[in-house]
Design a protein around this motif. Structure first.
Motif, PDB file in Angstrom:
ATOM      1  N   ARG A 125      45.081  48.176  26.758  1.00 25.72           N
ATOM      2  CA  ARG A 125      43.620  48.863  26.746  1.00 25.72           C
ATOM      3  C   ARG A 125      42.712  47.798  27.139  1.00 25.72           C
ATOM      4  NH1 ARG A 125      43.442  48.717  20.806  1.00 25.72           N
ATOM      5  NH2 ARG A 125      45.552  47.903  20.988  1.00 25.72           N
ATOM      6  N   SER A 126      41.459  48.385  27.514  1.00 22.29           N
ATOM      7  CA  SER A 126      40.404  47.547  28.127  1.00 22.29           C
ATOM      8  C   SER A 126      40.075  46.619  27.038  1.00 22.29           C
ATOM      9  CB  SER A 126      39.316  48.320  28.231  1.00 22.29           C
ATOM     10  OG  SER A 126      39.029  49.207  27.480  1.00 22.29           O
ATOM     11  N   SER A 127      40.372  46.571  25.713  1.00 24.30           N
ATOM     12  CA  SER A 127      39.624  45.500  24.821  1.00 24.30           C
ATOM     13  C   SER A 127      40.575  44.491  24.489  1.00 24.30           C
ATOM     14  CB  SER A 127      39.382  46.574  23.406  1.00 24.30           C
ATOM     15  OG  SER A 127      40.753  46.695  23.133  1.00 24.30           O
ATOM     16  N   ILE A 128      41.816  44.607  25.224  1.00 26.39           N
ATOM     17  CA  ILE A 128      42.696  43.256  24.892  1.00 26.39           C
ATOM     18  C   ILE A 128      42.246  42.104  25.757  1.00 26.39           C
ATOM     19  CG2 ILE A 128      44.856  42.618  25.710  1.00 26.39           C
ATOM     20  CD1 ILE A 128      46.146  44.811  24.769  1.00 26.39           C
ATOM     21  N   ASP A 129      42.011  40.921  25.181  1.00 27.75           N
ATOM     22  CA  ASP A 129      41.401  39.873  25.544  1.00 27.75           C
ATOM     23  C   ASP A 129      42.128  38.848  26.624  1.00 27.75           C
ATOM     24  OD1 ASP A 129      43.158  39.172  23.665  1.00 27.75           O
ATOM     25  OD2 ASP A 129      41.908  37.963  22.353  1.00 27.75           O
ATOM     26  N   VAL A 130      43.552  39.177  26.669  1.00 30.12           N
ATOM     27  CA  VAL A 130      44.456  38.617  27.690  1.00 30.12           C
ATOM     28  C   VAL A 130      44.233  39.081  28.973  1.00 30.12           C
ATOM     29  CG1 VAL A 130      45.991  37.751  26.073  1.00 30.12           C
ATOM     30  CG2 VAL A 130      46.382  39.828  27.056  1.00 30.12           C
ATOM     31  N   LEU A 131      43.557  40.405  29.153  1.00 25.18           N
ATOM     32  CA  LEU A 131      43.333  41.131  30.226  1.00 25.18           C
ATOM     33  C   LEU A 131      42.975  40.026  31.469  1.00 25.18           C
ATOM     34  CD1 LEU A 131      41.930  44.636  30.074  1.00 25.18           C
ATOM     35  CD2 LEU A 131      44.234  44.041  30.222  1.00 25.18           C
ATOM     36  N   LEU A 132      41.886  39.155  31.226  1.00 24.64           N
ATOM     37  CA  LEU A 132      41.455  38.540  32.294  1.00 24.64           C
ATOM     38  C   LEU A 132      42.475  37.401  32.838  1.00 24.64           C
ATOM     39  CD1 LEU A 132      38.050  37.241  30.594  1.00 24.64           C
ATOM     40  CD2 LEU A 132      38.443  38.734  32.791  1.00 24.64           C
ATOM     41  N   LEU A 133      43.558  37.133  31.899  1.00 23.64           N
ATOM     42  CA  LEU A 133      44.545  36.331  32.405  1.00 23.64           C
ATOM     43  C   LEU A 133      45.207  37.156  33.569  1.00 23.64           C
ATOM     44  CD1 LEU A 133      45.926  34.919  29.225  1.00 23.64           C
ATOM     45  CD2 LEU A 133      44.237  33.964  30.501  1.00 23.64           C
ATOM     46  N   LEU A 134      45.218  38.390  33.784  1.00 27.36           N
ATOM     47  CA  LEU A 134      46.151  39.058  34.370  1.00 27.36           C
ATOM     48  C   LEU A 134      45.323  39.200  36.143  1.00 27.36           C
ATOM     49  CD1 LEU A 134      48.767  40.570  33.938  1.00 27.36           C
ATOM     50  CD2 LEU A 134      47.594  42.697  33.593  1.00 27.36           C
ATOM     51  N   THR A 135      44.031  38.960  35.920  1.00 27.70           N
ATOM     52  CA  THR A 135      43.578  39.280  37.257  1.00 27.70           C
ATOM     53  C   THR A 135      44.304  38.459  38.284  1.00 27.70           C
ATOM     54  OG1 THR A 135      41.532  39.142  36.003  1.00 27.70           O
ATOM     55  CG2 THR A 135      41.070  39.127  38.332  1.00 27.70           C
ATOM     56  N   ASN A 136      44.529  37.177  38.169  1.00 27.21           N
ATOM     57  CA  ASN A 136      44.996  36.402  39.473  1.00 27.21           C
ATOM     58  C   ASN A 136      46.388  36.821  39.744  1.00 27.21           C
ATOM     59  OD1 ASN A 136      43.245  34.619  40.290  1.00 27.21           O
ATOM     60  ND2 ASN A 136      43.317  33.318  38.743  1.00 27.21           N
ATOM     61  N   GLN A 137      47.139  37.183  38.812  1.00 27.46           N
ATOM     62  CA  GLN A 137      48.494  37.703  39.124  1.00 27.46           C
ATOM     63  C   GLN A 137      48.266  38.911  39.858  1.00 27.46           C
ATOM     64  OE1 GLN A 137      51.078  35.699  38.675  1.00 27.46           O
ATOM     65  NE2 GLN A 137      52.014  37.274  39.787  1.00 27.46           N
ATOM     66  N   LEU A 138      47.583  39.942  39.377  1.00 33.90           N
ATOM     67  CA  LEU A 138      47.381  41.256  40.121  1.00 33.90           C
ATOM     68  C   LEU A 138      47.046  40.594  41.541  1.00 33.90           C
ATOM     69  CD1 LEU A 138      45.533  43.391  37.517  1.00 33.90           C
ATOM     70  CD2 LEU A 138      47.721  44.010  38.610  1.00 33.90           C
ATOM     71  N   ARG A 139      46.151  39.951  41.776  1.00 34.08           N
ATOM     72  CA  ARG A 139      45.691  39.453  43.126  1.00 34.08           C
ATOM     73  C   ARG A 139      46.857  39.207  43.949  1.00 34.08           C
ATOM     74  NH1 ARG A 139      41.130  36.214  42.548  1.00 34.08           N
ATOM     75  NH2 ARG A 139      39.764  38.340  42.508  1.00 34.08           N
ATOM     76  N   LYS A 140      47.702  38.310  43.359  1.00 33.19           N
ATOM     77  CA  LYS A 140      48.707  37.793  44.102  1.00 33.19           C
ATOM     78  C   LYS A 140      49.745  38.820  44.310  1.00 33.19           C
ATOM     79  CE  LYS A 140      51.920  34.094  43.170  1.00 33.19           C
ATOM     80  NZ  LYS A 140      52.651  33.396  41.906  1.00 33.19           N
ATOM     81  N   ASP A 141      49.944  39.822  43.441  1.00 29.41           N
ATOM     82  CA  ASP A 141      50.935  40.573  43.692  1.00 29.41           C
ATOM     83  C   ASP A 141      50.472  41.630  44.604  1.00 29.41           C
ATOM     84  OD1 ASP A 141      53.064  39.726  42.357  1.00 29.41           O
ATOM     85  OD2 ASP A 141      52.218  40.374  40.331  1.00 29.41           O
TER      86      ASP A 141
END
Lengths: 917, 163
Positions: A106-122
């Motif tokens: 959910r949006s409050s999770i702090d590791v979300l930011l880590l996912l941005t790059n992976q999402l972009r790559k995928d």
């Protein structure tokens, strides 16, 4: 096993799979043993998930995701592991990671930011399934940050050659827009281009695109009017039912805004309705026509025909939808409902609850002042036959329909009041609260109905069986209140007194019992008054009441009854004869014997009221019994102490109670220096040192129903014996005030305020300040008479405003606003405010967000504005331009998107009026 | 848009839960409990619609029973009730083809695959595919990708694998 550290090799080798976990859970009986097993498995998972081996980690995460999704186990602690797995090169690991993310993040999770790059790559992956994983995940967990950072990547996907990716990117766009409205500026034109997708390959792309527009248009339709030509083309050309349904939904929204558009689309919609085999499409056509294009007779007729087919179908789903369709037709074309009246009434006894409910709503939609009596009779019949739940549903809708707009449709209030009485006697009735409210409300609003009201109240009160049913205690409370307040209309006050004091009243909860006792007080003082001061009663009350309310006579004697239209039926009763010395003595004895035990009641409210009644009764008994022998000396009665008191009490009671507007409280001016916004959290500390008595012992009754005059009498009576304690409490109060002055009003304003607030329901107050507080003026009395009626509708007191709670206006989401602002900018440039022939220009008031946008771009708008004006003047030129713009919209957009975007759109824009004309 | 797709069995046990707008776990549980309470009180052979206020006044609920399972879709006014019923048919058909004669156990033991199938049909609350053959094609592709572990090659490590 290796405690808290990472998993050992053995752990990895013998790791349980998801299948093993599921089997294990199934082997254990739900309850303690299963949850032990789950928590044991969780311990394993915690160890395994730390493994450096991705396979072990992946299986652990799979198991955890399963437990989270179906057994509601918290997995927020594993978020990082999920992110880690998404970056794996192995597809299955990646998929496991994404599934976990989309089901648990959910949006409050702090590791979300880590996912941005992976999402972009995928999102940029060559493997379409990896793209699809990223899109799916993004569509669920999208945040404003993700949307902002990834908009360019999704923008690229919108032109993908693979429709598999394109459709998903489009579907995902909706979430991106809602999180980050500025994405609209980037992506909107490509989205619009996708409306032109055709061919079998692109069917789903078109469906997804139309789906997105449908969602957007539902929230704020006006911005999408310029796209009407595109939607029209799809409406005429498409053969995909899914797409057509969505387009119809869009037109249902647009048609409401632009009548010319309705004219154009109503025919193709009818064509679909006639031709289509698909019930879903037919129903959507029906719904669109009856909710948005109801002005077109032929279309409505066709729609009603189709509805009838639905109603006659054996499929319950279709019958249900048919009824819903009828409900939509009802507001504008009641004939359609009346035509199908039989089916509707029959559906009231359907096996399916849904169908019954819809039928009930339809029946209620048919109600008017002509047929309300008849329909209610039918419904009461059904209510008696139905199961308790539906029975109450029927009663509820009858109550709410009849009371709509201050009893607008009720002409014969005598009938309605007796209907309320009848409802109370229906065995399953659980609408006590509403009936209670209406009985009292009608009593206060409609003077002419009071005699009948008292009769209904009496019938309820004297039935001892009713006291055993807790669901109708509230109704009895109303009956008791009405009988006390309007006792002068009673045929036999003694009978009511007996009913109020019957032994079974001990079954009532204290709050209602105190209403009973208070009514006893009113009845008693009325009896005493009539007995002791028969002449004076008539004169004084007559004069006094005439002062307040011309036209209403507060009648107490036989004389008065004959003068009063509605009271004539009671003239046979000789009131003068009723109040004999003997009967009064009997009443007094009855009151004293039945209430004396209650002086010890634990309930403060009851105790206090009982003491009030007894105080009066004992005084009267003393004096009247002592005069027992001298029957001739009736004149002396006037000089008795009791007479003086009774006169005073009666004066207090004779003031008429009126309805109170819901917003009365709001209208009370806030005194200077009173801060309402203050944080009251430190009140807790104050409350801690105040021992609050148990709540129940104080009044539980709605203050509305407690007559204010009750206060004045109790004040009178209590003054003497409470003086001692008053001094005590004053000192306590002063002390408290000293300690917590913050929460008190300043003492001078306090006094002023309390004296300047008149009782809200005091009709005598005609001062300017109060004028708007309660306006019981002539104008506000609505006289709605039907000329041909044998009996005119009685006057119903209506307040100028605030009879009902204000309807809260549906608030548009700020984001929707931003989206539509951006959409308008893209579609129209920012000319929205400058022209008159475009409907979007009319939209005002919501424009704060739009303004912001516009200000930033005003520099570039002058050119377009001048261009637009020429369109407005010259129709032929407009035609040409629209032709051109259609050609242009094909190829050149992409290259010129950023540089010339606005000019392109400005040219495209005049297509709308052209199309509409 | 579609707000949620839920599969529960006739005991009220959830078999598939997918919310398209985030709901905290407690809320999910509450919603499912409420839905189950409504559904199990409904007679057989009645209409498939339930007025639902789970997500606000305009949401609707359509359900369908297949053997021991309730398939439930919650959606708002931008969907058509009958079209959603068709969509559920597509979903169930696809499951049927993927598991040849689907039963509750298939759904119980194929948590991941059922999600894969659902994700091919609905994305972000929007329907992206209505043809079950297209869905199966994509799902087969994905299964192939899953079975091709291009990083580590290992014996499947499960207890059952050793037996």
């Amino acid at each position: 096993m290796s405690g808290t550290g990472g998993p050992s090799l053995i752990d990895s080798l013998f790791q349980r799979t998801l299948d093993d976990l599921i089997k294990g859970i199934r082997l254990h009986i739900p309850g303690a043993s299963q949850s032990t097993f789950i928590s044991k498995s969780l311990d394993e998972i915690r160890r395994e998930i730390k493994s450096t081996d991705l396979q072990t980690k992946s299986i652990a995460l799979q198991k955890l995701t399963y437990l989270h999704s179906l057994h509601h186990i918290d997995m927020s602690w594993a978020a990082f592991h999920a992110v880690e797995l998404t970056s794996s090169s192995s597809f299955i690991h990646k998929k496991t990671g994404y599934l976990a993310a989309s089901l648990s993040f959910r949006s409050s999770i702090d590791v979300l930011l880590l996912l941005t790059n992976q999402l972009r790559k995928d999102l940029g992956s060559n493997n379409q399934h990896e793209v699809s994983l990223a899109l799916e995940c993004l569509s669920v967990i999208c945040t404003p940050d993700f949307a902002r950072d990834l908009t360019p990547d999704i923008f690229t996907l919108l032109t993908s050659s693979k429709s598999f990716i394109k459709k998903k990117a489009i579907a995902c766009l909706l979430m991106v827009f809602s999180q980050y409205p500025d994405a609209v500026r980037v992506c909107f034109k490509r989205l619009v281009e996708n409306l032109e997708s055709a061919g079998d390959n692109n069917a789903q792309v078109l469906a997804a695109t139309v789906g997105v527009f449908c969602e957007l248009a539902t929230k704020e339709p006006r911005s999408y009017l310029p796209l009407a030509p595109e939607f029209y083309r799809i409406l005429v050309e498409s053969r995909n039912n899914w797409v057509l349904i969505k387009v119809l939904k869009i037109f249902a929204q647009l048609g409401k805004l632009e009548p010319r558009l309705a004219k154009k689309v109503v025919e193709p919609i009818c064509d679909h309705m006639k031709r289509s085999e698909a019930k879903s499409l037919v129903f959507e056509c029906v719904r669109t026509v009856v909710s948005s294009f109801y002005e077109y007779e032929f279309a409505v007729k066709l729609a009603v025909e189709k509805i009838r087919e639905f109603l006659m179908d054996s499929d319950l789903n279709l019958r249900y939808l048919g009824l819903q369709g009828l409900l939509l037709v009802a507001p504008h074309h009641l004939w359609a409902v009346l035509e199908n009246k039989e089916v509707v009434i029959k559906s009231l006894s359907d096996v399916d609850r849904n169908i019954k409910l819809e039928a009930l709503r339809l029946v209620m939609s048919m109600v008017s002042d002509d047929n309300v009596v008849e329909i209610c009779r039918v419904l009461i019949g059904y209510a008696l036959k139905s199961d308790p739940e539906f029975c109450n549903e029927i009663l509820r809708s009858m109550l709410s329909t009849c009371s709509r707009n201050v009893y607008e449709i009720i002409i014969d209030f005598d009938w309605y009041v007796s209907l309320l009485g009848e409802m109370a006697r229906i065995p399953h009735c659980q609408n006590g609260e509403e009936i209670e409210f209406q009985l009292i409300d009608i009593g206060m609003r409609v003077k002419d109905v009071r005699p009948e009201l008292v009769r209904v109240g009496r019938d309820l009160l004297i039935d001892p069986a009713l006291l055993g049913n807790p669901f109708i205690h509230r109704i009895l409370s109303a009956a008791a209140w009405v009988s006390g307040e309007y006792i002068q209309f009673s045929r036999n006050p003694f009978e009511i007194m007996e009913a109020l004091l019957q032994p079974r009243t001990n079954l009532l909860p204290p709050s209602i019992r105190s209403v009973y006792i208070h009514s006893t007080f009113k009845v008693l003082s009325f009896c005493l008054h009539s007995f002791l001061l028969p002449e004076e009663g008539v004169n004084s009350s007559l004069i006094k009441v005439d002062d307040i309310e011309p036209g209403f006579t507060y009648s107490e004697s036989e004389q008065e009854f004959t003068e009063n239209d509605h009271a004539t039926s009671y003239s046979s009763m000789h009131k003068g004869d009723t109040f004999t010395q003997e009967s009064i003595v009997n009443v007094l004895t009855l009151v004293i014997t039945s209430l004396t035990p209650l002086t010890e009641s634990h309930d403060v409210e009851i105790q206090e009221r009982v003491r009030n009644v007894l105080g009066l009764a004992q005084l009267a008994q003393e004096e009247i019994c002592s005069h027992h022998d001298q029957k001739e000396k009736m004149v002396d009665k006037v000089d008795l102490k009791t007479s003086t008191i009774v006169r005073l009490i009666n004066e207090a009671f004779s003031e008429d109670l009126g309805p109170i507007p819901f917003n009365a409280q709001e209208r009370v001016p806030i005194p200077n220096g009173l801060v309402l916004e203050d944080n009251l959290s430190n009140l807790d500390s104050i409350c801690a040192d105040v021992q609050l008595p148990i709540n129940e012992s104080f009044s539980l009754i709605k203050p509305t129903f407690l007559p204010t005059d009750g206060d004045s009498t109790s004040n009178q009576q209590n003054e003497e014996d409470s003086e001692v304690s008053a001094a005590e409490s004053t000192s306590l109060l002063a002390e408290h005030r000293k300690r917590h002055g913050l929460f008190y009003l300043p003492s001078d304003t306090n006094k002023k305020a309390s004296s300047s607030f008149p009782p809200a329901n005091d009709p005598k107050q005609g001062d300017n300040d109060v004028e708007d507080l309660v306006k019981l003026t002539e104008e506000s009395l609505v006289l709605k008479r039907k000329p041909n009626l044998s009996r005119p509708r009685p006057v119903v007191v209506k307040l100028d405003e605030g009879d009902r709670l204000p309807i809260t206006v549906k608030k548009t989401d700020e984001n929707d606003d931003l989206i539509s602002g951006a959409v308008r900018d893209v579609l129209l440039g920012n000319e929205a405010t400058s022209h008159s022939n475009n409907p979007s220009g009319r939209r005002k008031g919501k424009s704060h967000s739009k303004d912001k946008v516009e200000n930033s771009e005003t520099s570039s708008s002058s050119k377009r504005r001048s261009k637009h004006r020429s369109h407005g003047k010259n129709v032929e030129e407009k035609d040409e331009n629209s032709e051109k713009s259609k050609q242009k919209s094909g190829g050149r957009h992409k290259s010129r998107r950023r540089a010339d975007g606005h000019i392109d759109v400005a040219v495209q824009k005049p297509v709308i009026p052209d199309f509409l004309l | 848009m579609i707000r949620a797709v839920i599969v529960i069995n006739d005991q009220g046990k959830p078999r598939l839960i997918k919310f398209y707008d985030y709901q905290p776990v407690e809320k999910q549980q509450e919603i499912i409990r409420n839905i189950y309470a409504v559904l199990c009180s409904r007679a057989e052979n009645v209409s498939n619609f339930v007025q639902d206020s789970t997500f606000g006044p305009d949401t609707r609920l359509v359900y369908k029973t297949f053997a021991t399972l309730y398939f439930i879709v919650i959606f708002d006014e931008s969907e058509n009730e009958l079209a959603i019923l068709d969509l559920m048919q597509v979903f169930v058909e696809t499951l049927d083809k993927c598991f040849s004669n689907v039963c509750e156990l298939d759904i119980v033991f194929n948590f991941n695959k059922v999600h894969t199938i659902l994700d091919e049909i609905i994305l972000g609350g929007q329907v992206v595919e209505m043809s079950s053959s297209e869905v199966i094609k994509a799902v087969d592709d994905i299964s192939r990708l899953e079975k091709n572990p291009n990083s580590i090659v290992r014996v499947q490590k499960s207890i059952s694998g050793w037996q």
